[in-house]
Design a protein around this motif. Sequence first.
Motif, PDB file in Angstrom:
ATOM      1  N   ALA A   3      -5.416  -3.689  -3.808  1.00 15.60           N
ATOM      2  CA  ALA A   3      -4.707  -4.915  -3.439  1.00 15.60           C
ATOM      3  C   ALA A   3      -3.338  -5.074  -3.496  1.00 15.60           C
ATOM      4  O   ALA A   3      -2.730  -5.845  -2.754  1.00 15.60           O
ATOM      5  N   GLU A   4      -2.556  -4.190  -4.206  1.00 17.35           N
ATOM      6  CA  GLU A   4      -1.039  -4.383  -4.408  1.00 17.35           C
ATOM      7  C   GLU A   4      -0.523  -3.193  -4.904  1.00 17.35           C
ATOM      8  O   GLU A   4      -1.156  -2.331  -5.845  1.00 17.35           O
ATOM      9  N   THR A   5       0.776  -3.097  -4.589  1.00 17.12           N
ATOM     10  CA  THR A   5       1.718  -1.825  -5.105  1.00 17.12           C
ATOM     11  C   THR A   5       3.040  -2.653  -5.602  1.00 17.12           C
ATOM     12  O   THR A   5       3.434  -3.341  -4.946  1.00 17.12           O
ATOM     13  N   THR A   6       3.311  -2.119  -6.673  1.00 18.46           N
ATOM     14  CA  THR A   6       4.661  -2.484  -7.407  1.00 18.46           C
ATOM     15  C   THR A   6       5.450  -1.349  -7.283  1.00 18.46           C
ATOM     16  O   THR A   6       5.034  -0.235  -7.604  1.00 18.46           O
ATOM     17  N   TYR A   7       6.878  -1.457  -6.887  1.00 22.49           N
ATOM     18  CA  TYR A   7       7.826  -0.271  -6.515  1.00 22.49           C
ATOM     19  C   TYR A   7       8.682   0.031  -7.857  1.00 22.49           C
ATOM     20  O   TYR A   7       8.841  -0.525  -8.680  1.00 22.49           O
ATOM     21  N   ASN A   8       8.725   1.516  -7.843  1.00 18.48           N
ATOM     22  CA  ASN A   8       9.660   2.002  -9.073  1.00 18.48           C
ATOM     23  C   ASN A   8      11.234   1.339  -8.856  1.00 18.48           C
ATOM     24  O   ASN A   8      11.342   0.581  -8.002  1.00 18.48           O
ATOM     25  N   ARG A   9      12.069   1.461  -9.866  1.00 17.19           N
ATOM     26  CA  ARG A   9      13.180   1.074 -10.025  1.00 17.19           C
ATOM     27  C   ARG A   9      14.263   1.958  -9.382  1.00 17.19           C
ATOM     28  O   ARG A   9      13.783   3.090  -8.639  1.00 17.19           O
ATOM     29  N   LEU A  10      15.347   1.472  -9.030  1.00 19.52           N
ATOM     30  CA  LEU A  10      16.511   2.321  -8.231  1.00 19.52           C
ATOM     31  C   LEU A  10      16.725   3.640  -9.036  1.00 19.52           C
ATOM     32  O   LEU A  10      16.837   3.675 -10.150  1.00 19.52           O
ATOM     33  N   PRO A  11      16.883   4.681  -8.512  1.00 23.91           N
ATOM     34  CA  PRO A  11      16.963   5.014  -6.927  1.00 23.91           C
ATOM     35  C   PRO A  11      15.615   5.562  -6.199  1.00 23.91           C
ATOM     36  O   PRO A  11      15.676   5.680  -5.146  1.00 23.91           O
ATOM     37  N   TYR A  12      14.578   5.554  -7.178  1.00 24.64           N
ATOM     38  CA  TYR A  12      13.343   6.161  -6.695  1.00 24.64           C
ATOM     39  C   TYR A  12      12.589   5.616  -5.781  1.00 24.64           C
ATOM     40  O   TYR A  12      11.814   5.803  -5.029  1.00 24.64           O
ATOM     41  N   LYS A  13      12.700   3.917  -5.647  1.00 30.77           N
ATOM     42  CA  LYS A  13      12.157   3.089  -4.911  1.00 30.77           C
ATOM     43  C   LYS A  13      12.235   3.335  -3.420  1.00 30.77           C
ATOM     44  O   LYS A  13      11.138   3.255  -2.683  1.00 30.77           O
ATOM     45  N   PHE A  14      13.323   4.282  -3.120  1.00 32.03           N
ATOM     46  CA  PHE A  14      13.560   4.508  -1.717  1.00 32.03           C
ATOM     47  C   PHE A  14      13.300   6.186  -1.413  1.00 32.03           C
ATOM     48  O   PHE A  14      13.745   6.558  -0.395  1.00 32.03           O
ATOM     49  N   GLU A  15      12.721   6.818  -2.317  1.00 34.17           N
ATOM     50  CA  GLU A  15      12.651   8.121  -2.354  1.00 34.17           C
ATOM     51  C   GLU A  15      11.178   8.581  -2.348  1.00 34.17           C
ATOM     52  O   GLU A  15      10.579   9.313  -3.563  1.00 34.17           O
ATOM     53  N   THR A  70       3.177   0.722  -9.912  1.00 34.70           N
ATOM     54  CA  THR A  70       1.529   0.888 -10.105  1.00 34.70           C
ATOM     55  C   THR A  70       1.114   0.705  -8.710  1.00 34.70           C
ATOM     56  O   THR A  70       1.549  -0.214  -7.871  1.00 34.70           O
ATOM     57  N   VAL A  71      -0.030   1.224  -8.253  1.00 31.64           N
ATOM     58  CA  VAL A  71      -0.847   1.171  -7.012  1.00 31.64           C
ATOM     59  C   VAL A  71      -2.206   0.633  -7.359  1.00 31.64           C
ATOM     60  O   VAL A  71      -2.966   1.040  -8.200  1.00 31.64           O
ATOM     61  N   MET A 114      15.973  -5.063  -1.447  1.00 30.61           N
ATOM     62  CA  MET A 114      15.653  -4.483  -0.247  1.00 30.61           C
ATOM     63  C   MET A 114      14.197  -3.914  -0.346  1.00 30.61           C
ATOM     64  O   MET A 114      13.986  -3.576  -1.428  1.00 30.61           O
ATOM     65  N   THR A 115      13.340  -4.255   0.716  1.00 29.29           N
ATOM     66  CA  THR A 115      11.978  -3.614   0.488  1.00 29.29           C
ATOM     67  C   THR A 115      12.021  -2.069   0.918  1.00 29.29           C
ATOM     68  O   THR A 115      12.784  -1.882   2.029  1.00 29.29           O
ATOM     69  N   PRO A 116      11.392  -1.407   0.394  1.00 37.40           N
ATOM     70  CA  PRO A 116      11.073   0.156   0.888  1.00 37.40           C
ATOM     71  C   PRO A 116      10.705   0.371   2.327  1.00 37.40           C
ATOM     72  O   PRO A 116      10.065  -0.520   2.724  1.00 37.40           O
ATOM     73  N   PHE A 117      11.391   1.342   2.838  1.00 37.17           N
ATOM     74  CA  PHE A 117      11.378   1.502   4.271  1.00 37.17           C
ATOM     75  C   PHE A 117      10.194   2.669   4.519  1.00 37.17           C
ATOM     76  O   PHE A 117       9.298   2.548   5.485  1.00 37.17           O
ATOM     77  N   MET A 118       9.902   3.356   3.570  1.00 42.41           N
ATOM     78  CA  MET A 118       8.712   4.387   3.634  1.00 42.41           C
ATOM     79  C   MET A 118       7.959   4.254   2.049  1.00 42.41           C
ATOM     80  O   MET A 118       8.514   4.161   1.274  1.00 42.41           O
ATOM     81  N   GLY A 119       6.704   4.533   2.293  1.00 38.58           N
ATOM     82  CA  GLY A 119       5.849   4.373   1.204  1.00 38.58           C
ATOM     83  C   GLY A 119       5.199   5.690   0.757  1.00 38.58           C
ATOM     84  O   GLY A 119       5.234   6.645   1.589  1.00 38.58           O
ATOM     85  N   GLY A 120       4.842   5.910  -0.363  1.00 37.86           N
ATOM     86  CA  GLY A 120       4.234   7.028  -0.983  1.00 37.86           C
ATOM     87  C   GLY A 120       4.388   7.283  -2.382  1.00 37.86           C
ATOM     88  O   GLY A 120       4.521   6.452  -2.994  1.00 37.86           O
ATOM     89  N   GLY A 121       4.130   8.606  -2.817  1.00 37.79           N
ATOM     90  CA  GLY A 121       4.205   8.832  -4.331  1.00 37.79           C
ATOM     91  C   GLY A 121       5.714   8.661  -4.542  1.00 37.79           C
ATOM     92  O   GLY A 121       6.714   8.660  -3.717  1.00 37.79           O
ATOM     93  N   GLU A 122       6.065   8.756  -6.094  1.00 34.90           N
ATOM     94  CA  GLU A 122       7.287   8.459  -6.497  1.00 34.90           C
ATOM     95  C   GLU A 122       7.858   7.380  -6.544  1.00 34.90           C
ATOM     96  O   GLU A 122       8.634   7.024  -7.349  1.00 34.90           O
ATOM     97  N   MET A 123       7.771   6.698  -5.449  1.00 34.66           N
ATOM     98  CA  MET A 123       8.378   5.155  -5.018  1.00 34.66           C
ATOM     99  C   MET A 123       7.723   4.100  -5.685  1.00 34.66           C
ATOM    100  O   MET A 123       8.228   3.001  -5.495  1.00 34.66           O
ATOM    101  N   ILE A 124       6.480   4.305  -6.351  1.00 30.47           N
ATOM    102  CA  ILE A 124       5.834   3.262  -6.957  1.00 30.47           C
ATOM    103  C   ILE A 124       5.852   3.026  -8.379  1.00 30.47           C
ATOM    104  O   ILE A 124       6.116   4.163  -9.163  1.00 30.47           O
TER     105      ILE A 124
END
Length: 406
Positions: A262-274, A258-259, A246-256
Amino acid sequence: MSFNVEAVRQDFPILQQQVNDQPLVYLDNGATTQKPNSVIDAITNYYRCDNSNVHRGAHTLSDRATGHFEQARKTVQKFLNASSSDEIIWTKGTTEAINLVAFSWGLSELKQGDRVLVSHMEHHANIVPWQMVCQRTGAELVAIPVTDQGELDLNAFEALLDERVKFVSMVHVSNALGTVNPVADVIELAHKVGARVLIDGAQAVAHWSIDVQVLDCDFYVFSGHKLYGPTGIGALYGKAELLNQMTPFMGGGEMIETVTFAETTYNRLPYKFEPGTPNIAGAIGLAAAIEYLNQLDRQQVEQHEQDVLNYALERAEAYEGLRLIGSAKQRAGVLSFVLEGAHPQDVGMLLDQQGVAVRTGNHCAMPIMDFFGVPGTIRASFALYNTRADVDALFAALDKAKRLLF
Ligand code: PMP
């Protein structure tokens, strides 16, 4: 040893008070439960001793806060018997958890021609997010009918199941009726057509143990405050395989991870959604609530609660002018009714004047109120600290309300 309700009541300081010059009889546990001392202490101790931001790792307090916060996640994991704490996402509560799944999963997976099924007895929190996502994706939201008893119509559900159904989102225990849904059957049947299933456990988790692996649900959600924990914290359980897709529902700190612009890559579970600073004290308070329940014999708690509910049902059935709303065979925690000729709100006010706290209104479940042809009900909802004496107090207060109203 049998369940000692009087000892348990001593753990809840708020219950030891008078309201409107009467001993408080708190029967609004469906809305929120009261908190034992251990939960209140866990929250204040956190702020007194450990308060810091988590996952920053720069100093001792932060390490301590992180330790408690992640330990709390493990407590929730064990509570639901999830296979990994990565499958537990902190949310504000049930509402946010359902929105997370509806938007994260739904926006990428649903398309025109697909169907999402919810039951006719859902809380608005399990209708509106799906409606919003269906409007955006062109999928169709379909309500599974209920019977006149307020039970899920399993035959109708089976008839609705075909390859168009991609998701089934259903309440475990109805907050408006108290009906317990046969969620194990629902999950099994839905999986046969390849649909994913979310169970809204807001009204279930306080009453008995949940095992998400046995249930085999894809998602399970609940709120801490209906489980003797604080408000503003809840959890989403999701199968790791699905959460990873799943793609995160909200973006911000902690869930990433690298930013760049051009692009953001997401953190691993469970932080990706927090994203953002989480409700650290809330998570710690919720874990304390689970630990409070764990030191009780949950089977005894369940028996005690069923006894109080059955007694309330008995008294309700014998009560003149009272119409029960919903008469499901399997029920938990809720007595929903109207008094012929009286507005629920007027009755609620008269009960409050006598120290009896209930909820009146549509209970954020307008479709099921429409189904029963009532604008709202009077709802007495029970927790482990309620007693048969509380039920007697409710009916004595109803007697007086009737005398004043008619
Ligand atoms: N679902 C059900 C069955 C509920 O009872 C409630 C709370 N009344 C919710 C969802 C929403 O929970 P919260 O307000 O804690 O997000």
